[in-house]
Design an enzyme around this catalytic site. Structure first.
Site, PDB file in Angstrom:
ATOM      1  CB  SER A 148      -0.848   0.013   1.277  1.00 44.69           C
ATOM      2  OG  SER A 148      -1.526   1.240   1.427  1.00 44.69           O
ATOM      3  CE1 TYR A 206      -4.022  -2.181   4.913  1.00 41.38           C
ATOM      4  CE2 TYR A 206      -3.402   0.094   4.450  1.00 41.38           C
ATOM      5  CZ  TYR A 206      -3.760  -1.170   4.013  1.00 41.38           C
ATOM      6  OH  TYR A 206      -3.833  -1.424   2.659  1.00 41.38           O
TER       7      TYR A 206
END
Ligand code: NAP
Length: 283
Positions: free
Chosen positions: A137, A150
């Protein structure tokens, strides 16, 4: 007609995994996809009469992974490309989020991906070919309040991918960490795990971030089908990169981060250098 390559993608029920599978099937690849329930298995196999193969697998059920890989290789043939796509976002201010939330985030996003790699690697190494693509990401480079677990998991997967690319280069096995920006998938919708709010001190910082993410869900600028085409181009490239960003938001934000990091390193350079042995006189 069949493309000679077989791709294994984890998490093909929606989002990037589903888009990549569809685009690859349209280009005659054989695609092995993992899903987490029988209706999703039936729906995936219905995508193509001959080339879509589904397995039910939760990537955190580590003991089940070897059987999936060996059955797929026996049934379909050598897996040329592994795409570790399965993952989700945990959202919550760190002080409000339990260690159990963190463990689950890392179990899926990091340990699950590594367990898949470890199951397939002996076979790829023996064949002296393969490509491992880990979907990380832009959150593996940049950070934002409220997604520390995350970002931590994606920073971890970036680091593992880059290290692994150096370990596997002698065996003609490529490793690419693909870092998307914001894309229109189920990530910020049904898939996101949100910790409950409990500490009013964080209201001013975090409430607008949570609200903006909820409002943006389904309207993100990134198109998963275009991402799938980019990933296929990556798969078809003879010298794929170790890192690939997807989306202009990722490009801009990661560039800003690298420039700020470089500036901070410069600003503190004297202190950094002061710890070398023999440098006391420089202080
Ligand atoms: P998505 O539509 O929610 O898809 C996630 C997929 O992962 C689903 O197929 C889901 O299966 C599967 N999955 C989740 N936990 C799993 C587990 N424990 N075992 C096996 N499969 C599991 O979201 P997405 O955006 O396509 O996410 C794919 C990857 O892209 C993730 O790693 C995510 O972090 C990353 N990413 C997304 C964005 C974005 O903006 N969308 C940006 C950067 C990175 P179920 O259907 O069974 O839940």
């Amino acid at each position: 007609m069949s493309n000679p390559k077989t791709i294994l993608i984890t998490g093909v029920s929606s989002g990037f995994g589903r888009a990549l599978a569809q685009v690859a099937l349209a280009r005659h690849y054989r695609v092995v996809g993992t899903v987490r329930n029988t209706p999703a298995k039936i729906a995936f196999e219905a995508l193509h009469a001959n080339n879509a193969f589904a397995y039910e697998l939760d990537v955190t059920h580590f003991a089940d992974i070897d059987a999936v890989i060996s059955d797929a290789e026996a049934r379909i043939g050598p897996i040329d490309v592994l795409v570790n796509n399965a993952g989700y976002g945990h959202e919550g201010v760190m002080e409000e989020s339990s260690l159990e939330d963190m463990r689950r985030q890392f179990d899926v996003n990091v340990f699950g991906a590594v367990a898949m790699i470890k199951a397939l690697l002996p076979l790829m190494r023996q064949r002296r070919r393969g490509h491992i693509i880990n979907i990380t990401s832009m959150g593996g480079f940049i950070t934002l309040p409220g997604i520390s677990y995350y970002c931590g998991s994606k920073f971890a997967l970036e680091g593992i991918s880059e290290t692994l690319s150096k370990e596997l280069a002698p065996f003609n096995i490529h490793v690419t960490a693909v870092a998307p920006g914001s894309f229109r998938t189920d990530w910020a919708g049904r898939s996101m795990v949100r910790s409950a709010r409990s500490i009013p001190d964080y209201d001013a910082l975090f409430d607008p971030i949570r609200q903006a993410r909820e409002e943006k869900s389904g309207k993100q600028s990134g198109d998963p089908i275009k991402a799938a085409h980019a990933m296929l181009a990556l798969i078809e490239n003879q010298s794929p990169p170790t890192h690939l960003l997807l989306g202009s938001d990722a490009l801009n934000l990661v560039r800003q981060k690298l420039a700020a990091l470089s500036q901070e390193i410069d600003q503190w350079e004297n202190v950094t250098r002061s710890t070398d042995s023999g440098s006391l006189s420089d202080l």
